[in-house]
Write an enzyme that holds these catalytic residues in place. Sequence first.
Site, PDB file in Angstrom:
ATOM      1  N   ASP A  11       0.961  -1.164  -0.115  1.00  0.00           N
ATOM      2  CA  ASP A  11       0.082   0.078   0.108  1.00  0.00           C
ATOM      3  C   ASP A  11       0.992   1.315   0.011  1.00  0.00           C
ATOM      4  O   ASP A  11       1.995   1.001   0.162  1.00  0.00           O
ATOM      5  CB  ASP A  11      -1.033   0.057   1.203  1.00  0.00           C
ATOM      6  CG  ASP A  11      -1.814   1.133   1.201  1.00  0.00           C
ATOM      7  OD1 ASP A  11      -2.355   1.347  -0.021  1.00  0.00           O
ATOM      8  OD2 ASP A  11      -1.967   1.820   2.257  1.00  0.00           O
ATOM      9  N   SER A  12       0.318   2.457  -0.363  1.00  0.00           N
ATOM     10  CA  SER A  12       1.149   3.672  -0.206  1.00  0.00           C
ATOM     11  C   SER A  12       1.386   4.031   1.216  1.00  0.00           C
ATOM     12  O   SER A  12       2.212   4.807   1.595  1.00  0.00           O
ATOM     13  CB  SER A  12       0.086   4.743  -0.870  1.00  0.00           C
ATOM     14  OG  SER A  12      -1.122   4.986  -0.097  1.00  0.00           O
ATOM     15  N   TYR A  43      -1.051   8.564  -2.543  1.00  0.00           N
ATOM     16  CA  TYR A  43      -0.966   8.115  -4.146  1.00  0.00           C
ATOM     17  C   TYR A  43      -2.311   8.694  -4.862  1.00  0.00           C
ATOM     18  O   TYR A  43      -2.148   8.808  -5.950  1.00  0.00           O
ATOM     19  CB  TYR A  43      -1.131   6.480  -4.336  1.00  0.00           C
ATOM     20  CG  TYR A  43       0.067   5.851  -4.345  1.00  0.00           C
ATOM     21  CD1 TYR A  43       1.468   6.420  -3.707  1.00  0.00           C
ATOM     22  CD2 TYR A  43       0.352   4.460  -4.535  1.00  0.00           C
ATOM     23  CE1 TYR A  43       2.495   5.610  -3.437  1.00  0.00           C
ATOM     24  CE2 TYR A  43       1.414   3.645  -4.372  1.00  0.00           C
ATOM     25  CZ  TYR A  43       2.651   4.391  -3.888  1.00  0.00           C
ATOM     26  OH  TYR A  43       3.854   3.508  -3.693  1.00  0.00           O
ATOM     27  N   GLY A  44      -3.190   8.928  -4.172  1.00  0.00           N
ATOM     28  CA  GLY A  44      -4.482   9.226  -4.593  1.00  0.00           C
ATOM     29  C   GLY A  44      -4.601  10.524  -5.401  1.00  0.00           C
ATOM     30  O   GLY A  44      -5.651  10.670  -6.371  1.00  0.00           O
ATOM     31  N   CYS A  74      -4.246  -1.481  -2.077  1.00  0.00           N
ATOM     32  CA  CYS A  74      -4.448   0.035  -2.388  1.00  0.00           C
ATOM     33  C   CYS A  74      -5.429   0.197  -3.692  1.00  0.00           C
ATOM     34  O   CYS A  74      -4.978  -0.395  -4.596  1.00  0.00           O
ATOM     35  CB  CYS A  74      -2.929   0.860  -2.763  1.00  0.00           C
ATOM     36  SG  CYS A  74      -3.118   2.289  -3.235  1.00  0.00           S
ATOM     37  N   ASN A  75      -6.628   0.752  -3.488  1.00  0.00           N
ATOM     38  CA  ASN A  75      -7.258   1.031  -4.499  1.00  0.00           C
ATOM     39  C   ASN A  75      -6.808   1.695  -5.774  1.00  0.00           C
ATOM     40  O   ASN A  75      -7.095   1.441  -6.879  1.00  0.00           O
ATOM     41  CB  ASN A  75      -8.777   1.369  -4.085  1.00  0.00           C
ATOM     42  CG  ASN A  75      -9.493   0.462  -3.389  1.00  0.00           C
ATOM     43  OD1 ASN A  75     -10.460  -0.246  -3.767  1.00  0.00           O
ATOM     44  ND2 ASN A  75      -9.379   0.466  -1.804  1.00  0.00           N
ATOM     45  N   GLU A 157      -3.253   9.214   7.773  1.00  0.00           N
ATOM     46  CA  GLU A 157      -1.865   9.058   7.857  1.00  0.00           C
ATOM     47  C   GLU A 157      -1.115   9.975   8.871  1.00  0.00           C
ATOM     48  O   GLU A 157      -0.112   9.826   9.579  1.00  0.00           O
ATOM     49  CB  GLU A 157      -1.088   9.463   6.424  1.00  0.00           C
ATOM     50  CG  GLU A 157      -1.429   8.609   5.510  1.00  0.00           C
ATOM     51  CD  GLU A 157      -0.588   7.146   5.818  1.00  0.00           C
ATOM     52  OE1 GLU A 157       0.675   7.086   6.398  1.00  0.00           O
ATOM     53  OE2 GLU A 157      -1.106   6.039   5.279  1.00  0.00           O
ATOM     54  N   CYS A 190     -11.279   2.750  -0.658  1.00  0.00           N
ATOM     55  CA  CYS A 190      -9.713   3.307  -0.214  1.00  0.00           C
ATOM     56  C   CYS A 190      -9.621   2.453   0.892  1.00  0.00           C
ATOM     57  O   CYS A 190     -10.326   2.301   1.822  1.00  0.00           O
ATOM     58  CB  CYS A 190      -9.466   4.594  -0.102  1.00  0.00           C
ATOM     59  SG  CYS A 190      -8.046   5.138   0.755  1.00  0.00           S
ATOM     60  N   THR A 191      -8.556   1.731   0.871  1.00  0.00           N
ATOM     61  CA  THR A 191      -8.276   0.772   2.081  1.00  0.00           C
ATOM     62  C   THR A 191      -7.841   1.525   3.311  1.00  0.00           C
ATOM     63  O   THR A 191      -7.496   0.863   4.451  1.00  0.00           O
ATOM     64  CB  THR A 191      -7.142  -0.159   1.797  1.00  0.00           C
ATOM     65  OG1 THR A 191      -5.859   0.404   1.407  1.00  0.00           O
ATOM     66  CG2 THR A 191      -7.413  -0.879   0.770  1.00  0.00           C
ATOM     67  N   HIS A 192      -7.609   2.602   3.440  1.00  0.00           N
ATOM     68  CA  HIS A 192      -7.602   3.669   4.592  1.00  0.00           C
ATOM     69  C   HIS A 192      -8.988   3.850   5.477  1.00  0.00           C
ATOM     70  O   HIS A 192      -8.872   3.958   6.584  1.00  0.00           O
ATOM     71  CB  HIS A 192      -6.926   5.075   4.165  1.00  0.00           C
ATOM     72  CG  HIS A 192      -5.318   5.201   3.932  1.00  0.00           C
ATOM     73  ND1 HIS A 192      -4.895   4.578   2.979  1.00  0.00           N
ATOM     74  CD2 HIS A 192      -4.479   5.560   4.608  1.00  0.00           C
ATOM     75  CE1 HIS A 192      -3.568   4.663   3.002  1.00  0.00           C
ATOM     76  NE2 HIS A 192      -3.327   5.289   4.095  1.00  0.00           N
TER      77      HIS A 192
HETATM   78  N1  DGL Z   1      -5.208   3.187   0.664  1.00  0.00           N
HETATM   79  C1  DGL Z   1      -5.169   3.670  -0.658  1.00  0.00           C
HETATM   80  C2  DGL Z   1      -6.095   3.271  -1.592  1.00  0.00           C
HETATM   81  O1  DGL Z   1      -7.002   2.217  -1.337  1.00  0.00           O
HETATM   82  C3  DGL Z   1      -4.121   4.719  -1.064  1.00  0.00           C
HETATM   83  C4  DGL Z   1      -4.690   6.117  -0.626  1.00  0.00           C
HETATM   84  C5  DGL Z   1      -3.569   6.990  -1.231  1.00  0.00           C
HETATM   85  O2  DGL Z   1      -2.369   6.960  -0.935  1.00  0.00           O
HETATM   86  O3  DGL Z   1      -3.744   8.290  -1.718  1.00  0.00           O
HETATM   87  O4  DGL Z   1      -6.301   3.906  -2.527  1.00  0.00           O
END
Ligand code: DGL
Length: 289
Positions: A11-12, A43-44, A74-75, A157, A190-192
């Site tokens: 993941d990011s 990453y998003g 990570c989506n 984060e 989003c996995t967060h």
């Molecule tokens: N957890 C990530 C996702 O599922 C990444 C979010 C990010 O880094 O912006 O998209």
Amino acid sequence: MHPRCPIVVIDSGLGGLTVAAAIRRALPAEDLLYFGDTARVPYGSKSPQTVLSFVRQIVSLVRGWSPKHIVLACNTATAVALEPIAEEFESVSLSGVVEPGAQAAASAAGENPRPNIGVIATEATIRSKAYERAILRRLPHARLVCRATPLLVPLIEEGRGEDDPVVKLALRQYLEPMLADGLDVLVLGCTHYPIYRRLIEAAAGEGVAVIDSAQQCAEDVARLLRVAGLCRSRRQRGGFWSLVTDSAPRFAQIAARFLGGPIEPPVHVPLEDLYAAETRRPLRLRSAG
Ligand code: DGL
């Protein structure tokens, strides 16, 4: 490939820990290596080309550890990089979280042939329309309301908890217009986001099924390994190690919370090692014709 090889979860940042925790519950005997690109999260908000190059670097590095399977937890990475990376690294067993998320949404919609499905995710995931495609393939008559919620990953984060007024305000602003549409299902794309699950469920109310891809993803990985004869059969619990690209003391704390106990201190991987791993990758020559 051997059952003793580890599963790698990427993941990011720390969001993929929600997926790692579900994999640990589904496959407790497996060794798990978690890679959090904490130096370059989020990453998003980045372009698909940038995210693709980050994922390429990480996969180039982690495949040196002979993983029996790699999960892009990570989506954003899944939405923009899963297909090209699977094509580039043909011999690597790879899966993502968008298809499992869409599958979980379809199951939650049940018999309703025209469910109202909301999706919240990063800007890059929403722009890719990956969820729209994956959900409409399963439920062609679903009505989709997709919304980018870019403030949430930086808040998570940063370690902002569910009691934080800024978190509450951001969620209210993002969710109220969507909920006014009368949702049946709300996908945490989003996995967060499951980190704020309690708050999101309270805002959505009882009639809305709030779902994420972690559980479905873990079940898919378990099925895949079983079919390939790659599950570990030992009795003792598998190990969990994490690698991060920036030193993040908060990472160990949050990981312990998710995994239900303290973890080994995360190992720092300098970004130079990632660039070097990509450079060492054998170049795949394509014919020009
Ligand atoms: N957890 C990530 C996702 O599922 C990444 C979010 C990010 O880094 O912006 O998209």
